[in-house]
Design a protein around this motif. Structure first.
Motif, short mmCIF file in Angstrom:
data_model
loop_
_atom_site.label_atom_id
_atom_site.label_comp_id
_atom_site.label_asym_id
_atom_site.label_seq_id
_atom_site.Cartn_x
_atom_site.Cartn_y
_atom_site.Cartn_z
N GLY A 17 70.17 7.63 53.75
CA GLY A 17 69.73 8.02 52.77
C GLY A 17 69.84 9.27 52.03
O GLY A 17 70.07 9.45 51.09
N ALA A 18 70.63 10.40 53.12
CA ALA A 18 71.07 11.75 52.36
C ALA A 18 71.66 11.34 51.89
O ALA A 18 71.79 12.05 50.18
CB ALA A 18 71.28 12.95 54.28
N GLY A 19 73.44 10.76 51.70
CA GLY A 19 73.80 10.83 50.56
C GLY A 19 73.23 9.72 49.40
O GLY A 19 74.03 10.35 48.08
N ALA A 20 72.47 8.69 49.07
CA ALA A 20 72.05 8.34 48.26
C ALA A 20 70.90 9.71 47.30
O ALA A 20 71.06 9.71 45.99
CB ALA A 20 70.76 7.47 48.63
N VAL A 21 69.85 10.60 48.33
CA VAL A 21 69.51 11.62 47.47
C VAL A 21 70.81 11.79 47.07
O VAL A 21 69.97 12.68 45.80
CB VAL A 21 68.55 12.14 48.73
CG1 VAL A 21 68.18 13.59 48.27
CG2 VAL A 21 67.43 11.31 49.04
N TYR A 22 71.45 12.78 47.51
CA TYR A 22 72.51 14.04 46.68
C TYR A 22 72.70 13.26 45.32
O TYR A 22 73.60 14.26 44.05
CB TYR A 22 73.35 13.75 47.69
CG TYR A 22 74.52 14.87 47.90
CD1 TYR A 22 74.43 16.34 47.85
CD2 TYR A 22 75.71 14.54 46.95
CE1 TYR A 22 75.18 17.41 46.81
CE2 TYR A 22 77.13 15.13 46.49
CZ TYR A 22 76.42 16.79 46.29
OH TYR A 22 77.41 17.75 45.91
N VAL A 23 73.49 11.92 45.28
CA VAL A 23 73.34 11.14 44.69
C VAL A 23 72.83 11.71 43.07
O VAL A 23 73.05 11.60 41.96
CB VAL A 23 74.05 9.85 44.56
CG1 VAL A 23 74.21 8.88 43.21
CG2 VAL A 23 75.27 10.00 45.47
N LEU A 24 71.96 11.07 44.02
CA LEU A 24 70.28 10.83 42.20
C LEU A 24 70.00 12.84 42.11
O LEU A 24 69.77 12.74 41.14
CB LEU A 24 69.09 10.46 43.14
CG LEU A 24 69.14 9.00 43.82
CD1 LEU A 24 67.45 8.88 43.84
CD2 LEU A 24 69.73 8.01 41.98
N LEU A 25 69.65 13.49 42.40
CA LEU A 25 70.09 14.95 42.45
C LEU A 25 70.73 15.35 41.95
O LEU A 25 71.08 16.32 40.62
CB LEU A 25 69.50 15.77 43.61
CG LEU A 25 68.08 15.40 44.30
CD1 LEU A 25 67.68 16.28 45.88
CD2 LEU A 25 66.95 15.38 43.66
N SER A 26 72.21 14.96 41.92
CA SER A 26 73.15 15.73 41.07
C SER A 26 73.10 15.00 40.19
O SER A 26 74.02 16.06 39.78
CB SER A 26 74.86 15.27 42.23
OG SER A 26 74.86 13.92 42.14
N GLY A 27 73.00 13.71 39.64
CA GLY A 27 72.62 13.79 38.22
C GLY A 27 71.53 14.22 37.16
O GLY A 27 71.60 14.63 35.89
N THR A 28 70.38 14.86 38.29
CA THR A 28 69.21 16.08 37.29
C THR A 28 70.05 17.32 38.05
O THR A 28 69.16 18.21 37.35
CB THR A 28 68.42 15.78 37.88
OG1 THR A 28 68.72 15.90 39.00
CG2 THR A 28 67.83 14.14 37.23
N VAL A 34 70.14 23.04 44.38
CA VAL A 34 70.17 23.99 45.40
C VAL A 34 70.69 25.43 45.86
O VAL A 34 70.52 23.67 47.58
CB VAL A 34 68.46 24.67 44.90
CG1 VAL A 34 68.52 26.65 45.43
CG2 VAL A 34 67.75 24.83 43.76
N GLU A 35 72.64 25.16 45.36
CA GLU A 35 72.49 25.74 47.05
C GLU A 35 72.57 27.01 48.15
O GLU A 35 71.52 27.36 47.48
CB GLU A 35 74.17 26.11 46.61
CG GLU A 35 75.29 24.67 46.16
CD GLU A 35 75.71 24.01 47.08
OE1 GLU A 35 75.37 24.18 47.98
OE2 GLU A 35 75.83 22.70 46.08
N PRO A 36 71.93 26.44 48.85
CA PRO A 36 71.33 26.99 49.90
C PRO A 36 72.65 28.57 50.24
O PRO A 36 73.51 28.51 50.15
CB PRO A 36 71.65 26.76 51.55
CG PRO A 36 72.58 26.06 51.16
CD PRO A 36 72.80 25.28 49.98
N THR A 37 71.74 29.90 50.09
CA THR A 37 72.38 31.02 50.54
C THR A 37 72.43 32.10 51.76
O THR A 37 71.23 31.39 52.32
CB THR A 37 71.26 32.31 49.39
OG1 THR A 37 70.99 31.41 47.43
CG2 THR A 37 71.30 33.78 49.15
N PRO A 38 74.18 32.08 51.90
CA PRO A 38 73.87 32.60 52.87
C PRO A 38 73.38 33.66 53.16
O PRO A 38 73.80 34.39 53.05
CB PRO A 38 75.62 32.66 52.91
CG PRO A 38 75.97 32.44 51.81
CD PRO A 38 74.78 32.12 51.15
N LYS A 39 72.89 33.77 54.68
CA LYS A 39 72.24 34.41 55.24
C LYS A 39 73.39 35.89 55.20
O LYS A 39 74.33 35.24 56.58
CB LYS A 39 70.62 34.48 55.57
CG LYS A 39 69.60 34.31 55.00
CD LYS A 39 68.84 33.56 56.78
CE LYS A 39 67.41 33.09 55.53
NZ LYS A 39 66.28 32.69 56.33
#
Length: 379
Positions: free
Chosen positions: A71-82, A86-91
């Motif tokens: 499921g996470a891979g599917a969500v990543y594929v969908l969001l990368s197309g749009t 947002v890459e998390p900012t390393p603290k």
């Protein structure tokens, strides 16, 4: 024996005895009564039960992890197309930084102002053989200051045991210079002047004629480059540069009064020995006319009986005559003034009659001390 429970022939769920329909799967229960009692359970439920799958806990967790990753891979594929990832900012990991402790600031001491005592006069008891001059010399003050502070008038008469108020010391006057200024230097140092405001219809020529001063002298003193003057302009008229002979005046007006002469030498309060010659000198007020002069008045204010000398001179200096010196051991204070005078006639004995032609100068004093020099015997 207990009666066998009523079971749904479709799903195998327990049902009430009088139920006509299975409350779980909704199957009709009318045909169940016609079935023979004692029918094997396997035959009753063989065709309608769900398949049972038994998994161990590690296998179940692995399957669950698989589906979550899928499921996470599917969500990543969908969001990368749009383009909305947002890459998390390393603290940054907190790094311990040592904070230096502030050094103590030295405290500046506040200066304490000590009030100075206010000067007050001293009290002195008059002793035998004391004089005002000796007391003044002892305390480094002037004779005049003692006389004024104690209301002694013009004569400094003291009584033994008398209480005197002594002021604080005054600066010691400088000794008089041996050389005197020349008349030209004295005139340039203190040239008498008047201020004139130009009126309507005035010209530089009329102003020069009225004051008997050359036009070039007025232009030089006022920095004028031409003979043009305007109404309301202020001019300085140098009276010390007047012409020797009076020029014609537009109107018959009397000459203006002279200013007070400025005394030059000796300085106020100067002390001389009786063997010294005292020369009085002042600045010229201008070119005197034939009937004008300077009246020099000298008064011995220390003598028991007032001694006065009045001399009329046309020069800007006067030598005090020897016969006017006192003959006592006690110092004497002399006061002198100068005023410009004009002769208005003569008396019955032919002596000139003078009247003031200007203001009187300020008064100055000098002191003669010691004994007069012995007369040189005539061979």
């Amino acid at each position: 024996m207990n009666a066998e429970p009523h079971l749904c022939p479709t799903c195998g769920s327990r049902v009430p005895e009088d139920a006509t329909q299975c409350p779980v799967c909704g199957a009709a229960l009318d045909a169940a009564a016609d079935e023979p009692v004692g029918r094997p359970e396997a035959e009753v439920f063989g065709g309608g039960r769900f398949p049972e799958i038994t998994l161990s806990l590690p296998v179940a967790l692995a399957v669950l992890t698989f589906f979550v990753a899928l499921g996470a891979g599917a969500v990543y594929v969908l969001l990368s197309g749009t383009n909305r990832i947002v890459e998390p900012t390393p603290k940054p990991s907190p790094t311990g930084t040592a904070t230096p402790s502030p050094s103590p600031t030295p405290v500046t001491p506040t200066p304490t102002l000590t009030p100075l005592p206010s000067p007050t006069p001293l009290t002195y008891i008059v002793q035998p053989q004391d004089t005002c001059l000796s007391i003044a010399a002892t305390f480094d003050v002037s004779v005049q200051s003692i006389m004024l502070l104690n209301n002694l008038g013009t004569r400094c008469n003291l009584v033994v045991g008398q209480k005197l108020l002594i002021p604080h010391p005054t600066p010691t006057p400088t000794s008089p210079p041996t050389a005197t200024l020349s008349p030209q230097e004295a005139t340039e140092t203190a040239c008498s002047k008047v201020t004139y405001t130009v009126r309507a219809n005035d010209t530089l020529s009329s102003i020069a004629l009225n004051y008997n001063v050359p036009i070039e002298a007025i232009k030089e003193w006022n920095g004028l480059v031409n003979n043009f003057v305007q109404e309301g302009q202020t001019l300085v008229i140098p009276l010390c540069m007047r012409n020797p002979t009076p020029g014609p005046t537009p109107t018959p007006t009397p000459p203006p009064p002279y200013p007070a002469p400025q005394l030059l030498l000796p300085p106020d309060g100067a002390v001389y020995d009786l063997a010294d010659t005292v020369t009085l000198q002042w600045a010229a007020v201008g070119e005197l006319r034939d009937n004008e002069a300077y009246a020099v008045t000298i008064v011995d204010i220390t003598a028991d009986e007032e001694r006065r000398l009045v001399a009329y001179v046309t020069d800007t200096k006067f030598i005090v005559p020897e016969e006017f010196r006192h003959q006592e051991a006690q110092p004497h204070v002399y006061r002198w003034t100068v005023v410009t005078v004009r002769q208005v006639g003569t008396d019955d004995e032919g002596n000139p009659i003078w009247e003031p032609a200007g203001a009187v100068s300020e008064a100055r004093t000098f002191v003669w001390q010691g004994l007069a020099p012995a007369a040189t015997p005539t061979p």
